[in-house]
Design a protein around this motif. Structure first.
Motif, short mmCIF file in Angstrom:
data_model
loop_
_atom_site.label_atom_id
_atom_site.label_comp_id
_atom_site.label_asym_id
_atom_site.label_seq_id
_atom_site.Cartn_x
_atom_site.Cartn_y
_atom_site.Cartn_z
N ASN A 1 0.86 -1.19 0.00
CA ASN A 1 0.00 0.00 0.00
C ASN A 1 0.89 1.24 0.00
N PRO A 2 1.58 1.51 -1.12
CA PRO A 2 2.60 2.56 -1.13
C PRO A 2 2.02 3.95 -0.88
N GLN A 3 2.76 4.72 -0.08
CA GLN A 3 2.39 6.10 0.24
C GLN A 3 3.24 7.11 -0.53
N ALA A 4 4.13 6.62 -1.36
CA ALA A 4 5.00 7.46 -2.19
C ALA A 4 5.49 6.58 -3.34
N HIS B 1 10.48 -2.88 11.32
CA HIS B 1 10.63 -2.55 9.91
C HIS B 1 10.78 -1.05 9.73
N ALA B 2 11.61 -0.70 8.77
CA ALA B 2 11.80 0.69 8.38
C ALA B 2 11.10 0.92 7.05
N HIS B 3 10.35 2.01 6.98
CA HIS B 3 9.76 2.44 5.71
C HIS B 3 10.75 3.39 5.04
N VAL B 4 11.07 3.13 3.79
CA VAL B 4 11.89 4.04 3.00
C VAL B 4 10.94 4.69 2.00
N LEU B 5 10.76 6.00 2.14
CA LEU B 5 9.80 6.75 1.32
C LEU B 5 10.51 7.83 0.54
N GLY B 6 10.18 7.96 -0.74
CA GLY B 6 10.77 9.01 -1.56
C GLY B 6 10.09 9.09 -2.91
N ARG C 1 8.61 11.86 -4.11
CA ARG C 1 7.66 12.97 -4.14
C ARG C 1 8.00 13.87 -2.95
N GLY C 2 7.44 15.06 -2.93
CA GLY C 2 7.64 15.94 -1.80
C GLY C 2 7.05 15.33 -0.54
N LEU C 3 7.80 15.33 0.54
CA LEU C 3 7.35 14.77 1.81
C LEU C 3 7.27 15.90 2.82
N GLN C 4 6.08 16.25 3.20
CA GLN C 4 5.87 17.36 4.13
C GLN C 4 6.19 16.95 5.54
N TRP C 5 6.53 17.94 6.38
CA TRP C 5 6.76 17.69 7.80
C TRP C 5 5.89 18.65 8.59
N PRO C 6 5.21 18.26 9.60
CA PRO C 6 5.21 16.89 10.11
C PRO C 6 4.28 16.00 9.28
N PRO C 7 4.59 14.69 9.26
CA PRO C 7 3.73 13.77 8.52
C PRO C 7 2.44 13.52 9.29
N GLY C 8 1.43 13.02 8.57
CA GLY C 8 0.18 12.60 9.19
C GLY C 8 -0.47 13.68 9.95
#
Length: 119
Positions: free
Chosen positions: A37-40, A105-110, A112-119
């Motif tokens: 279920n990719p988020q990026a 587990h580590a999620h590696v996400l990239g 696209r632009g990743l805003q902070w803070p997430p969620g």
């Protein structure tokens, strides 16, 4: 026993080859595979082959394996060509933080632009 495969753990089953996954990379201590279920555009999970419920317990018991996960996350980013543009490594710890599979587990996400803070 800590570190031992758990019969009811989805990620232990992936490590054992009992459940299919789109594997990106594998080492002696880790497996990296695409999130279902990719988020990026790049969303890869890097897991240890040993079972610990979260990053803190893994780091306390087997710090070298925890370091292996971070090293593999960087190699995944390079593999998916997001290392130059930026990527995020996320460890969720506990249900309140969004952890749904209790195997480190580590999620590696990239990609696209990743805003902070997430969620």
């Amino acid at each position: 026993m800590p570190g031992e495969p758990q019969a009811d753990c989805l990620f232990c089953k992936i490590v054992a080859g009992e459940v299919p996954a789109t594997v990106v990379r594998e080492t002696g201590t880790t497996v990296a595979f695409r999130d279902i279920n990719p988020q990026a555009p790049t969303h890869v999970l890097v897991i240890p082959k040993v079972h610990y419920p979260d990053a803190a317990s893994l780091a306390a018991a087997e710090p070298q394996v925890a370091a292996d996960i971070l090293a593999e996350a960087a190699k995944v980013a390079e593999h998916d060509q997001v290392d130059a543009t930026g990527y995020r490594i996320v460890f969720n710890t506990g249900a309140g933080a969004g952890q749904t599979v209790f195997h480190t587990h580590a999620h590696v996400l990239g990609g696209r632009g990743l805003q902070w803070p997430p969620g």
